[in-house]
Design an enzyme around this catalytic site. Sequence first.
Site, mmCIF file in Angstrom:
data_model
loop_
_atom_site.group_PDB
_atom_site.id
_atom_site.type_symbol
_atom_site.label_atom_id
_atom_site.label_comp_id
_atom_site.label_asym_id
_atom_site.label_seq_id
_atom_site.Cartn_x
_atom_site.Cartn_y
_atom_site.Cartn_z
ATOM 1 N N PRO A 89 0.332 -0.842 0.098
ATOM 2 C CA PRO A 89 -0.006 0.173 -0.134
ATOM 3 C C PRO A 89 0.761 1.216 0.133
ATOM 4 O O PRO A 89 0.765 2.751 -0.100
ATOM 5 C CB PRO A 89 -1.005 -0.567 1.075
ATOM 6 C CG PRO A 89 -0.347 -1.613 2.069
ATOM 7 C CD PRO A 89 0.480 -1.653 1.517
ATOM 8 N N GLU A 116 1.620 -8.036 7.710
ATOM 9 C CA GLU A 116 1.643 -6.845 8.487
ATOM 10 C C GLU A 116 2.357 -5.640 7.215
ATOM 11 O O GLU A 116 2.630 -4.710 6.727
ATOM 12 C CB GLU A 116 2.515 -6.855 9.572
ATOM 13 C CG GLU A 116 1.901 -5.462 10.692
ATOM 14 C CD GLU A 116 1.052 -4.872 10.747
ATOM 15 O OE1 GLU A 116 -0.348 -5.453 10.906
ATOM 16 O OE2 GLU A 116 0.939 -4.158 10.326
ATOM 17 N N ARG A 154 -5.919 -7.285 -20.730
ATOM 18 C CA ARG A 154 -6.464 -5.996 -22.020
ATOM 19 C C ARG A 154 -5.894 -5.182 -22.762
ATOM 20 O O ARG A 154 -6.741 -4.786 -24.398
ATOM 21 C CB ARG A 154 -7.514 -5.649 -21.336
ATOM 22 C CG ARG A 154 -7.840 -4.694 -20.254
ATOM 23 C CD ARG A 154 -8.743 -4.314 -19.353
ATOM 24 N NE ARG A 154 -9.701 -3.137 -20.021
ATOM 25 C CZ ARG A 154 -10.077 -2.611 -20.571
ATOM 26 N NH1 ARG A 154 -8.935 -2.252 -20.960
ATOM 27 N NH2 ARG A 154 -11.039 -2.389 -21.988
ATOM 28 N N ASP A 169 -11.279 3.538 -24.265
ATOM 29 C CA ASP A 169 -11.470 3.613 -22.931
ATOM 30 C C ASP A 169 -11.266 4.244 -22.132
ATOM 31 O O ASP A 169 -10.514 6.306 -22.162
ATOM 32 C CB ASP A 169 -10.100 2.870 -22.388
ATOM 33 C CG ASP A 169 -10.294 1.775 -22.813
ATOM 34 O OD1 ASP A 169 -11.363 1.013 -22.453
ATOM 35 O OD2 ASP A 169 -9.335 0.596 -21.918
#
Length: 225
Positions: A89, A116, A154, A169
């Site tokens: 993250p 963690e 994709r 897109d």
Amino acid sequence: MRIDVLTLFSDMFASPLDYSIVKRAKDRQLVNIVLSNIRDYASNSYKKVDDKPYGGGPGMVMMCQPVFDCLENVKKQDENPGRIILLTPGGRKFDQNLAKELANEKRVILISGHYEGFDERIRIGTNAEEVSIGDYVLSGGELAAMVIIDAIVRLLPGALGDEYSAANDSFSDGLLEYPHYTRPEVFRDMKVPDVLLSGNHKEIEKWRKQQALEKTKTQRPDLLS
Ligand code: 6GU
């Protein structure tokens, strides 16, 4: 293209990568997705892959040895060195530009952690780039890896039925996508905009551009600056 995923939960990947565009790309051999289980490389007899953090604190930390051994084994399975990405993250935020960049690589290696986080020496010693898929915390990197794989695959030439779909897109031109309509012309009193039924391609093009701009202004003004 070859995508390697190093994970503790390789079974999680089966279903999401076996539908729709990603499945077709695999069937057409546009991409080879190779899953490796980090736990298989744990050298201790308990197959332990995590341990308590030095300095104390909650949670468990992914140990160096199983990850390094797994990565070294995976690396030598293909001559292309590949771009090594650590899913965390705290990494650089994944977006359509990074998806395009990665779709141009011959090989990408994704390392998915759990618990963690990783022992910091995994990042230092593997020279991996850290990537996050957004500002929220997931229980592990697996879902992030699947998101990234989907976004890359994709974009591979031949993955989409209609080569134009990716060009239109959202984000591909810095704007969100214009609204789409299909039959019927009226559904529960909601009518398809007249311009789309007009057959006037210039006007349709103009309308779509303006709608894309409007949508971006209200939903994502940050994209316009
Ligand atoms: Cl890559 N990992 C985890 N655990 N949480 C995340 C993430 C990655 N990206 C956003 N949240």
